[in-house]
Design an enzyme around this catalytic site. Structure first.
Site, mmCIF file in Angstrom:
data_model
loop_
_atom_site.group_PDB
_atom_site.id
_atom_site.type_symbol
_atom_site.label_atom_id
_atom_site.label_comp_id
_atom_site.label_asym_id
_atom_site.label_seq_id
_atom_site.Cartn_x
_atom_site.Cartn_y
_atom_site.Cartn_z
ATOM 1 N N THR A 190 0.834 -1.156 0.007
ATOM 2 C CA THR A 190 0.134 0.115 -0.023
ATOM 3 C C THR A 190 0.813 0.953 -0.126
ATOM 4 O OG1 THR A 190 -1.657 -1.212 1.279
ATOM 5 C CG2 THR A 190 -1.478 1.370 1.569
ATOM 6 N N ARG A 218 -14.982 -6.160 0.486
ATOM 7 C CA ARG A 218 -14.330 -5.682 1.808
ATOM 8 C C ARG A 218 -13.620 -4.587 1.319
ATOM 9 N NH1 ARG A 218 -8.668 -4.237 2.858
ATOM 10 N NH2 ARG A 218 -8.557 -4.895 5.088
ATOM 11 N N GLY A 220 -10.930 -1.682 3.347
ATOM 12 C CA GLY A 220 -9.820 -1.627 4.388
ATOM 13 C C GLY A 220 -9.982 -0.217 5.093
ATOM 14 N N ASP A 221 -9.082 0.075 5.677
ATOM 15 C CA ASP A 221 -8.947 1.452 6.366
ATOM 16 C C ASP A 221 -8.273 2.572 5.299
ATOM 17 O OD1 ASP A 221 -6.221 -0.021 6.166
ATOM 18 O OD2 ASP A 221 -5.298 1.619 7.312
ATOM 19 N N THR A 241 -0.699 2.106 7.198
ATOM 20 C CA THR A 241 -0.469 0.838 6.249
ATOM 21 C C THR A 241 -0.637 -0.324 7.309
ATOM 22 O OG1 THR A 241 0.750 -0.455 4.709
ATOM 23 C CG2 THR A 241 1.994 0.870 6.077
ATOM 24 N N GLY A 242 -1.323 -1.421 6.701
ATOM 25 C CA GLY A 242 -1.205 -2.626 7.537
ATOM 26 C C GLY A 242 -2.751 -3.390 7.559
ATOM 27 N N GLY A 244 -6.042 -3.443 7.697
ATOM 28 C CA GLY A 244 -7.073 -2.468 7.717
ATOM 29 C C GLY A 244 -8.164 -2.633 8.555
HETATM 30 N N1 ASP Z 1 -4.456 -1.258 4.888
HETATM 31 C C1 ASP Z 1 -4.633 -1.898 3.819
HETATM 32 C C2 ASP Z 1 -5.891 -2.563 3.635
HETATM 33 O O1 ASP Z 1 -6.361 -3.251 4.760
HETATM 34 C C3 ASP Z 1 -3.687 -2.768 3.381
HETATM 35 C C4 ASP Z 1 -2.068 -2.449 3.462
HETATM 36 O O2 ASP Z 1 -1.880 -1.494 4.148
HETATM 37 O O3 ASP Z 1 -1.216 -3.209 3.344
HETATM 38 O O4 ASP Z 1 -6.509 -2.505 2.929
#
Ligand code: ASP
Length: 323
Positions: A190, A218, A220-221, A241-242, A244
């Site tokens: 991301t 779905r 995410g954040d 990032t992570g 979500g």
């Molecule tokens: N945060 C992103 C999501 O959950 C994915 C990522 O940052 O790797 O969609």
């Protein structure tokens, strides 16, 4: 043109208020391209070189916008566009695949001066989702558009529309197959950018393909204002990032800002508390980049790696991947 007008206004402001010169001239920029539990072994030297080169190119672009008196919003959009156009990252071209083998892209942007924000989710034909997010912010009455509606709006705004096959990369396709076979994958990617411009305005943006193998529409954040992206001139700009779901539940990006605003924490203390304490206790993984209204830059992540880089007006710059 926008850059020129900003430069002229900036020049006159500095003539009239010389005492704010040193503060107003400060600018800062930070980027990320994903966090995860990867180690040097997970990257070939060639891939590491390619990622570093692309991140440096993006930082240079942001630097040139900000040093020429451009806005933090322009810097965030242009930097993220470069990363979206590269197949190396999980955003735009190179986005991960859903369970059904499609690409559904999410992006958001926020202007710290006005607290305006724009976001799109689940788009599959807009070449640069970050541009669509900015268009939602500036050209619509809304903040968040999804799916077909978001695409229709992007078309109306004359943004570049592509066939969904444009987003295909073999690497990401293979990643989906591995995930379906339950082989653990460590690749993230991301992308995000936060910036402070010479006029003291903060902006943040985030763009992603989401998580490999995601189902049922779905989201995410990353496109959720307050969770994956937040900017407020009073405090800071944040891009996350992570995983979500955990970032949404913890309202991570806004929480960093709130800790600064309501409890007077420094940027780094706020970022560390939210990631190392709150997110970690809930079982979430990932990280964030942030810049405050004084030009301080912070990174915090609870994974072994986060692709990150920064540039600031004191001349310091760096791209790093691991702890
Ligand atoms: N945060 C992103 C999501 O959950 C994915 C990522 O940052 O790797 O969609």
């Amino acid at each position: 043109m926008r850059i020129k007008i900003n430069s002229i206004i900036g020049f006159f402001l500095l003539l009239i208020f010389p005492s704010v010169n040193s503060f107003a001239q400060k600018w800062a920029l930070a980027i990320h391209s994903g966090a995860g539990n990867f180690t040097p072994k997970d990257l070939t030297p060639e891939l590491e070189k390619q990622i570093r080169k692309k991140m440096e190119e993006a930082l240079q672009k942001g630097k040139s916008i900000l040093t020429n008196g451009g806005s933090s919003l322009d810097a965030v959009e242009e930097v993220i566009k470069i990363l979206e156009d590269s197949p190396l990252f999980n955003a735009g071209k190179g986005a991960v695949f859903t369970h059904e083998g499609r690409n559904e892209l999410d992006a958001s942007v926020m202007d710290g001066k006005t607290l305006n924000a724009g976001a799109v989710a689940g788009v599959h034909d807009v070449k640069n989702p970050i541009c669509a997010a900015r268009a939602v912010m500036e050209k619509s009455e809304h903040v968040f558009l999804t799916g077909k509606g978001a695409s229709a709006f992007a078309k109306e705004q004359n943004l570049e529309i592509v066939d969904s096959s444009y987003f295909y990369t073999k690497d990401r396709w293979d990643q989906l197959q591995k995930t379906l076979e339950k082989i653990k994958e460590k690749k993230k990617g991301t992308v995000g950018c936060v910036a402070l411009d010479k006029f003291g305005n903060l902006a943040a943006g985030t763009s992603t393909g989401g998580m490999t193998n995601k189902k049922y529409g779905r989201i995410g954040d990353s496109p959720v204002i307050g969770a994956g992206t937040y900017a407020n001139n009073k405090t800071c700009a944040v891009s996350c990032t992570g995983h979500g779901e955990y970032f949404i539940r913890n309202v991570i990006a806004y929480d960093v800002s709130a800790l600064i605003e309501y409890s007077g924490k420094t940027l780094q203390a706020a970022a560390d508390f939210v990631i190392q304490d709150k997110l970690t206790k809930l079982g979430g993984t990932g990280g964030l980049i942030a810049v405050d209204n004084k030009g301080n830059i912070s990174f915090s992540f609870n994974t072994t790696g986060m692709f990150r880089g920064f540039f600031s007006s004191d001349g310091s710059t760096k791209v790093e991947f691991f702890k």
